[in-house]
Design an enzyme around this catalytic site. Sequence first.
Site, mmCIF file in Angstrom:
data_model
loop_
_atom_site.group_PDB
_atom_site.id
_atom_site.type_symbol
_atom_site.label_atom_id
_atom_site.label_comp_id
_atom_site.label_asym_id
_atom_site.label_seq_id
_atom_site.Cartn_x
_atom_site.Cartn_y
_atom_site.Cartn_z
ATOM 1 C CB THR A 1 -0.884 0.012 1.261
ATOM 2 O OG1 THR A 1 -1.592 -1.213 1.288
ATOM 3 C CG2 THR A 1 -1.850 1.177 1.246
ATOM 4 C CG LEU B 1 -4.607 -10.064 0.426
ATOM 5 C CD1 LEU B 1 -3.247 -10.701 0.650
ATOM 6 C CD2 LEU B 1 -5.528 -10.982 -0.342
ATOM 7 N NE ARG B 2 -11.867 -9.767 4.431
ATOM 8 C CZ ARG B 2 -12.967 -10.500 4.433
ATOM 9 N NH1 ARG B 2 -13.945 -10.221 5.242
ATOM 10 N NH2 ARG B 2 -13.085 -11.538 3.630
ATOM 11 C CG PHE C 1 -15.955 -3.316 7.338
ATOM 12 C CD1 PHE C 1 -15.848 -4.594 6.842
ATOM 13 C CD2 PHE C 1 -14.831 -2.711 7.869
ATOM 14 C CE1 PHE C 1 -14.644 -5.266 6.869
ATOM 15 C CE2 PHE C 1 -13.619 -3.382 7.900
ATOM 16 C CZ PHE C 1 -13.523 -4.658 7.399
ATOM 17 N N GLY D 1 -8.017 -1.451 14.468
ATOM 18 C CA GLY D 1 -6.572 -1.488 14.697
ATOM 19 C C GLY D 1 -5.919 -2.231 13.550
ATOM 20 C CB CYS E 1 -4.153 -2.144 6.920
ATOM 21 S SG CYS E 1 -3.250 -3.627 6.494
HETATM 22 C C1 UGA Z 1 -7.958 -4.316 6.102
HETATM 23 C C2 UGA Z 1 -8.982 -4.307 4.955
HETATM 24 O O1 UGA Z 1 -10.210 -4.860 5.400
HETATM 25 C C3 UGA Z 1 -8.457 -5.092 3.752
HETATM 26 O O2 UGA Z 1 -9.384 -4.991 2.681
HETATM 27 C C4 UGA Z 1 -7.102 -4.521 3.332
HETATM 28 O O3 UGA Z 1 -6.552 -5.252 2.257
HETATM 29 C C5 UGA Z 1 -6.141 -4.574 4.498
HETATM 30 O O4 UGA Z 1 -6.699 -3.827 5.602
HETATM 31 C C6 UGA Z 1 -4.834 -4.000 4.051
HETATM 32 O O5 UGA Z 1 -4.786 -2.816 3.745
HETATM 33 O O6 UGA Z 1 -3.862 -4.748 3.890
HETATM 34 P P1 UGA Z 1 -7.299 -6.030 8.033
HETATM 35 O O7 UGA Z 1 -6.436 -4.944 8.565
HETATM 36 O O8 UGA Z 1 -6.750 -7.398 7.937
HETATM 37 O O9 UGA Z 1 -7.821 -5.653 6.560
HETATM 38 O O10 UGA Z 1 -8.556 -6.134 9.001
HETATM 39 P P2 UGA Z 1 -10.102 -5.794 8.939
HETATM 40 O O11 UGA Z 1 -10.870 -7.044 8.926
HETATM 41 O O12 UGA Z 1 -10.410 -4.800 7.920
HETATM 42 O O13 UGA Z 1 -10.276 -5.120 10.375
HETATM 43 C C7 UGA Z 1 -9.580 -3.923 10.713
HETATM 44 C C8 UGA Z 1 -9.979 -3.464 12.096
HETATM 45 O O14 UGA Z 1 -11.309 -2.971 12.112
HETATM 46 C C9 UGA Z 1 -9.940 -4.568 13.159
HETATM 47 O O15 UGA Z 1 -9.421 -4.037 14.360
HETATM 48 C C10 UGA Z 1 -11.392 -4.959 13.321
HETATM 49 O O16 UGA Z 1 -11.690 -5.498 14.585
HETATM 50 C C11 UGA Z 1 -12.086 -3.612 13.132
HETATM 51 N N1 UGA Z 1 -13.468 -3.711 12.648
HETATM 52 C C12 UGA Z 1 -13.751 -4.262 11.455
HETATM 53 C C13 UGA Z 1 -14.485 -3.182 13.440
HETATM 54 O O17 UGA Z 1 -14.254 -2.659 14.549
HETATM 55 N N2 UGA Z 1 -15.773 -3.255 12.972
HETATM 56 C C14 UGA Z 1 -16.084 -3.811 11.780
HETATM 57 O O18 UGA Z 1 -17.290 -3.827 11.421
HETATM 58 C C15 UGA Z 1 -15.050 -4.334 11.000
#
Ligand code: UGA
Length: 468
Positions: free
Chosen positions: A120, A152-153, A268, A276, A279
């Site tokens: 990124t 990717l997540r 989301f 957190g 990313c």
């Molecule tokens: C995120 C993006 O979702 C991916 O699409 C992206 O590719 C990735 O960053 C990246 O840039 O590499 P990721 O960091 O693995 O992926 O995790 P997420 O599932 O997006 O969650 C991020 C944070 O948001 C976590 O702390 C999660 O607990 C929180 N979250 C997520 C919430 O508090 N509420 C939600 O509804 C969703």
Amino acid sequence: MQVTVVGSGYVGLVASACFAELGHWVICVDNDTAKVAALERGETPIHERFLPELLERHRGKRLKFTSSLSQAVQQSAVIFIAVGTPSTDNGDCDLSYVEVVAREISRSVSGYKLVVQKSTVPVCTSEWVRRIMVLNGAPENAFEVASNPEFLREGTAVSDFLFPDRIVIGANSKRAACLLQEIYRPLTDGSYTRRENAIPEPDQARIPARLIVTSTRSAELIKHASNAFLAMKISFINAVGNICEAVGANVEEVCDGIGSDPRIGDRFLSPGIGYGGSCFPKDLKAFRAVARESGYDFRLLDEVIRINEEQCLRFLRKVRSALWTLKGKRLAVLGLAFKGGTDDVRESPAITLVELLLREGCEVVAYDPAAMVKSREVLGNRVTFAESAYDAAEDADALLLLSDWEEFAVLSLPRLRRALKYPIVIDGRNLYDPQMMGENGFMYYSVGRPEAFPKENSEQMPQLRKAS
Ligand code: UGA
């Protein structure tokens, strides 16, 4: 096709394994020789579903690991850069690793090479990579630079790679776009999913994957804007959850109502203790810096970040309001990873909260299904690490749920109640139904939803102090 992937972190390693799975010959390069040796031995350095299986399937066959970038570049027509792009102190994106790699690649360019930026990065990075390569002696017409961001997540990275919503190719020439399209063909023609040993298709997978071809600048912006938008959704619902708490509404019902509008969507929109990970926090700051540099003051992002930072502090106030005083309290903490399904604790709101609780004089006994080793590196012996959720709960004054692991949502409530000194559960991820928790004898606090108390002492246990 023979491809090189530079970097064996979350993106690089998953991409390497998945390109091999799609039938390519892959060389994964990392300058950390110990890591390369571990990968060659068959170790999987990150907790990622299906990754051990894919590494096992392709290691030593379609997938090789090395520390020699120059050899890998000579053997490959397409080179993906997937090295880290951390934040600098002022929130900018630190592109020094990308620059080092670009310089090194330029020394080995012989024949046509397509250098693809997968990490990124801020808009215009592809053009900078090109300039650096030319300055370092790469013949101008012998290579091109493209952008191919990843979505990717962590935790579901392999499924996300092999069953993507979209594949974004940012290329400024037909040749570059065609090469990348060829690499992803098994996903865009749907043939991968028909393979006998394909990894299981996730629910709601879009097959075949949609291909979006853009300029490099647009592709770079798509990545930053996507993450910023998702983070904005989370901060938005957290703010709505705070209002729900203040007026006695239920954020879950509100989410159901607003999320059923397809223009908004229900994904989301889970409130909690804030986003957190490696990313969102970093990318939001980087995108804000990109906007600033381009002359636009993107204040909406300031607010998204502010709401997120405040969410942890609000949760701390909630813990205090449930327990009255914090000093000397023994707290069971379930979940240290930044979300369930991963061992990653980078920018984890759970870790931030543990740090805050320790500062308040609490004793913390923590458990996480996968992130214990990495948490120990951060927290050392300031917390006690338990063997299981129930061990952590033993004799604790309260239980805190901080990561949304599936196994934390199906705990045996009678067993938990027997283990805890007081039946107090403070849930930062809304994993349980409040009414059910009350019926099972718990004093239950969550995010954006009404509190619940056991029938017998709902009157003796008023909220001790208002959370806000
Ligand atoms: C995120 C993006 O979702 C991916 O699409 C992206 O590719 C990735 O960053 C990246 O840039 O590499 P990721 O960091 O693995 O992926 O995790 P997420 O599932 O997006 O969650 C991020 C944070 O948001 C976590 O702390 C999660 O607990 C929180 N979250 C997520 C919430 O508090 N509420 C939600 O509804 C969703």
